[in-house]
Motif scaffolding. Structure first.
Motif, PDB file in Angstrom:
ATOM      1  N   GLU A  54      12.149  50.408  67.945  1.00  0.00           N
ATOM      2  CA  GLU A  54      12.168  51.231  69.156  1.00  0.00           C
ATOM      3  C   GLU A  54      13.060  52.454  68.967  1.00  0.00           C
ATOM      4  O   GLU A  54      12.674  53.578  69.306  1.00  0.00           O
ATOM      5  CB  GLU A  54      12.639  50.412  70.361  1.00  0.00           C
ATOM      6  N   LEU A  55      14.253  52.266  68.422  1.00  0.00           N
ATOM      7  CA  LEU A  55      15.153  53.393  68.192  1.00  0.00           C
ATOM      8  C   LEU A  55      14.604  54.316  67.108  1.00  0.00           C
ATOM      9  O   LEU A  55      14.695  55.538  67.217  1.00  0.00           O
ATOM     10  CB  LEU A  55      16.556  52.909  67.832  1.00  0.00           C
ATOM     11  N   LEU A  56      14.004  53.745  66.068  1.00  0.00           N
ATOM     12  CA  LEU A  56      13.467  54.578  64.985  1.00  0.00           C
ATOM     13  C   LEU A  56      12.328  55.472  65.478  1.00  0.00           C
ATOM     14  O   LEU A  56      12.201  56.616  65.032  1.00  0.00           O
ATOM     15  CB  LEU A  56      13.019  53.706  63.818  1.00  0.00           C
ATOM     16  N   GLU A  57      11.508  54.969  66.375  1.00  0.00           N
ATOM     17  CA  GLU A  57      10.443  55.798  66.946  1.00  0.00           C
ATOM     18  C   GLU A  57      11.038  57.001  67.665  1.00  0.00           C
ATOM     19  O   GLU A  57      10.577  58.133  67.498  1.00  0.00           O
ATOM     20  CB  GLU A  57       9.590  54.980  67.919  1.00  0.00           C
ATOM     21  N   LYS A  58      12.055  56.776  68.458  1.00  0.00           N
ATOM     22  CA  LYS A  58      12.719  57.850  69.193  1.00  0.00           C
ATOM     23  C   LYS A  58      13.339  58.862  68.225  1.00  0.00           C
ATOM     24  O   LYS A  58      13.162  60.074  68.367  1.00  0.00           O
ATOM     25  CB  LYS A  58      13.793  57.263  70.110  1.00  0.00           C
ATOM     26  N   VAL A  59      14.061  58.369  67.241  1.00  0.00           N
ATOM     27  CA  VAL A  59      14.724  59.246  66.273  1.00  0.00           C
ATOM     28  C   VAL A  59      13.703  60.108  65.533  1.00  0.00           C
ATOM     29  O   VAL A  59      13.894  61.318  65.371  1.00  0.00           O
ATOM     30  CB  VAL A  59      15.566  58.408  65.278  1.00  0.00           C
ATOM     31  N   ALA A  60      12.623  59.510  65.077  1.00  0.00           N
ATOM     32  CA  ALA A  60      11.621  60.252  64.298  1.00  0.00           C
ATOM     33  C   ALA A  60      10.977  61.360  65.130  1.00  0.00           C
ATOM     34  O   ALA A  60      10.681  62.440  64.603  1.00  0.00           O
ATOM     35  CB  ALA A  60      10.555  59.302  63.754  1.00  0.00           C
ATOM     36  N   ARG A  61      10.763  61.106  66.405  1.00  0.00           N
ATOM     37  CA  ARG A  61      10.180  62.147  67.278  1.00  0.00           C
ATOM     38  C   ARG A  61      11.106  63.353  67.412  1.00  0.00           C
ATOM     39  O   ARG A  61      10.652  64.470  67.616  1.00  0.00           O
ATOM     40  CB  ARG A  61       9.900  61.580  68.673  1.00  0.00           C
ATOM     41  N   GLU A  62      12.414  63.133  67.303  1.00  0.00           N
ATOM     42  CA  GLU A  62      13.394  64.191  67.533  1.00  0.00           C
ATOM     43  C   GLU A  62      13.925  64.828  66.252  1.00  0.00           C
ATOM     44  O   GLU A  62      14.549  65.884  66.303  1.00  0.00           O
ATOM     45  CB  GLU A  62      14.570  63.625  68.333  1.00  0.00           C
ATOM     46  N   GLN A  93      22.645  58.907  59.820  1.00  0.00           N
ATOM     47  CA  GLN A  93      23.088  57.574  59.450  1.00  0.00           C
ATOM     48  C   GLN A  93      24.245  57.130  60.344  1.00  0.00           C
ATOM     49  O   GLN A  93      24.289  55.981  60.792  1.00  0.00           O
ATOM     50  CB  GLN A  93      23.478  57.535  57.962  1.00  0.00           C
ATOM     51  N   GLU A  94      25.160  58.035  60.651  1.00  0.00           N
ATOM     52  CA  GLU A  94      26.299  57.711  61.514  1.00  0.00           C
ATOM     53  C   GLU A  94      25.828  57.381  62.937  1.00  0.00           C
ATOM     54  O   GLU A  94      26.330  56.442  63.566  1.00  0.00           O
ATOM     55  CB  GLU A  94      27.300  58.866  61.533  1.00  0.00           C
ATOM     56  N   TYR A  95      24.868  58.130  63.438  1.00  0.00           N
ATOM     57  CA  TYR A  95      24.304  57.856  64.764  1.00  0.00           C
ATOM     58  C   TYR A  95      23.693  56.451  64.802  1.00  0.00           C
ATOM     59  O   TYR A  95      23.963  55.670  65.728  1.00  0.00           O
ATOM     60  CB  TYR A  95      23.257  58.913  65.123  1.00  0.00           C
ATOM     61  N   LEU A  96      22.857  56.142  63.811  1.00  0.00           N
ATOM     62  CA  LEU A  96      22.230  54.815  63.769  1.00  0.00           C
ATOM     63  C   LEU A  96      23.280  53.717  63.621  1.00  0.00           C
ATOM     64  O   LEU A  96      23.181  52.658  64.247  1.00  0.00           O
ATOM     65  CB  LEU A  96      21.202  54.752  62.637  1.00  0.00           C
ATOM     66  N   LYS A  97      24.278  53.978  62.815  1.00  0.00           N
ATOM     67  CA  LYS A  97      25.358  53.010  62.598  1.00  0.00           C
ATOM     68  C   LYS A  97      26.055  52.674  63.928  1.00  0.00           C
ATOM     69  O   LYS A  97      26.340  51.508  64.209  1.00  0.00           O
ATOM     70  CB  LYS A  97      26.353  53.601  61.598  1.00  0.00           C
ATOM     71  N   LYS A  98      26.306  53.690  64.741  1.00  0.00           N
ATOM     72  CA  LYS A  98      26.951  53.448  66.039  1.00  0.00           C
ATOM     73  C   LYS A  98      26.047  52.619  66.955  1.00  0.00           C
ATOM     74  O   LYS A  98      26.531  51.747  67.676  1.00  0.00           O
ATOM     75  CB  LYS A  98      27.291  54.781  66.707  1.00  0.00           C
ATOM     76  N   GLN A  99      24.750  52.885  66.926  1.00  0.00           N
ATOM     77  CA  GLN A  99      23.820  52.150  67.789  1.00  0.00           C
ATOM     78  C   GLN A  99      23.729  50.676  67.382  1.00  0.00           C
ATOM     79  O   GLN A  99      23.559  49.805  68.226  1.00  0.00           O
ATOM     80  CB  GLN A  99      22.407  52.772  67.732  1.00  0.00           C
ATOM     81  N   TRP A 100      23.821  50.423  66.105  1.00  0.00           N
ATOM     82  CA  TRP A 100      23.612  49.074  65.579  1.00  0.00           C
ATOM     83  C   TRP A 100      24.906  48.369  65.170  1.00  0.00           C
ATOM     84  O   TRP A 100      24.874  47.311  64.530  1.00  0.00           O
ATOM     85  CB  TRP A 100      22.665  49.140  64.381  1.00  0.00           C
ATOM     86  N   GLN A 101      26.040  48.920  65.531  1.00  0.00           N
ATOM     87  CA  GLN A 101      27.340  48.404  65.087  1.00  0.00           C
ATOM     88  C   GLN A 101      27.489  46.887  65.210  1.00  0.00           C
ATOM     89  O   GLN A 101      27.939  46.239  64.270  1.00  0.00           O
ATOM     90  CB  GLN A 101      28.465  49.122  65.855  1.00  0.00           C
ATOM     91  N   PRO A 102      27.095  46.265  66.312  1.00  0.00           N
ATOM     92  CA  PRO A 102      27.304  44.812  66.426  1.00  0.00           C
ATOM     93  C   PRO A 102      26.534  43.994  65.389  1.00  0.00           C
ATOM     94  O   PRO A 102      26.880  42.846  65.124  1.00  0.00           O
ATOM     95  CB  PRO A 102      26.799  44.481  67.835  1.00  0.00           C
ATOM     96  N   TRP A 103      25.482  44.559  64.833  1.00  0.00           N
ATOM     97  CA  TRP A 103      24.630  43.813  63.911  1.00  0.00           C
ATOM     98  C   TRP A 103      24.938  44.066  62.440  1.00  0.00           C
ATOM     99  O   TRP A 103      24.354  43.422  61.568  1.00  0.00           O
ATOM    100  CB  TRP A 103      23.157  44.185  64.137  1.00  0.00           C
ATOM    101  N   LEU A 104      25.791  45.032  62.141  1.00  0.00           N
ATOM    102  CA  LEU A 104      25.936  45.469  60.753  1.00  0.00           C
ATOM    103  C   LEU A 104      26.720  44.482  59.899  1.00  0.00           C
ATOM    104  O   LEU A 104      27.733  43.926  60.336  1.00  0.00           O
ATOM    105  CB  LEU A 104      26.604  46.841  60.697  1.00  0.00           C
ATOM    106  N   THR A 105      26.246  44.311  58.672  1.00  0.00           N
ATOM    107  CA  THR A 105      26.951  43.505  57.684  1.00  0.00           C
ATOM    108  C   THR A 105      28.115  44.330  57.127  1.00  0.00           C
ATOM    109  O   THR A 105      28.144  45.557  57.281  1.00  0.00           O
ATOM    110  CB  THR A 105      26.008  43.134  56.529  1.00  0.00           C
ATOM    111  N   PRO A 106      29.074  43.698  56.453  1.00  0.00           N
ATOM    112  CA  PRO A 106      30.163  44.473  55.843  1.00  0.00           C
ATOM    113  C   PRO A 106      29.646  45.589  54.922  1.00  0.00           C
ATOM    114  O   PRO A 106      30.208  46.689  54.915  1.00  0.00           O
ATOM    115  CB  PRO A 106      30.949  43.415  55.062  1.00  0.00           C
TER     116      PRO A 106
END
Length: 173
Positions: A54-62, A93-106
């Protein structure tokens, strides 16, 4: 029922850059473990849930197609890669990282150092020899990031889920 496989996110490259890096990868990456074409990984392990596409669709459009600078050949210890520089890519990459922070591996929480690996998991001397060969006549060059690709990780091979193409760059008025 087993958990769905994790997702990997990569940047798509323009055709000339992809062909260049992929030819090097096919030539120098050990064939018995080379499951993939050349790629630039943005995230190594994301959860397989609907919030990701869902987020990737939004990002790609913009997102417009982005310029990339290939600035150096780098050693990876037991491999060789090309260093990529792009402020636009780092911001994405930083924007996506902030959106997905709770899920990120080390691994995905570490600093982002964009590169394209053309050799890995070889003897140190083999890697050093290729590094010296590729560095000898290296000249920085440009490429373009044309979209994102989402993959499922299946313990070695990756299976493409979907591509998200960026908008063509618009010339300034």
């Amino acid at each position: 029922m087993p958990a769905p496989p994790p997702l990997i996110l990569t940047l798509q490259l323009d055709e000339p850059a992809f062909a260049f890096f992929n030819a090097l990868r096919k030539k120098h990456f050990p064939a018995n473990i080379n499951y993939l074409d050349a790629h630039l990984t943005l995230f190594h392990h994301l959860p397989n849930n609907s919030a990701i596409p869902e987020l990737l669709e939004k990002v790609a459009r913009e997102q417009n197609i982005m310029p990339l600078e290939i600035t150096a050949v780098i050693k990876l210890g037991r491999g060789v890669a090309y260093k990529i520089e792009s402020e636009v890519l780092k911001q994405l990459q930083e924007y996506l990282k902030k959106q997905w922070q709770p899920w990120l591996t080390p691994q995905d929480q570490q600093g982002f150092r964009p590169h394209i690996t053309v050799q890995n998991k070889v003897a140190v001397e083999t890697a050093r020899t290729l590094y010296e060969q590729l560095s000898a006549n290296f000249q920085p060059f440009t490429a373009a990031g044309t979209g994102l690709s989402l993959w499922e990780y299946h313990g070695g091979p990756w299976q493409k889920v979907r591509d998200y193409d960026f908008r063509p760059s618009t010339p300034p008025n």
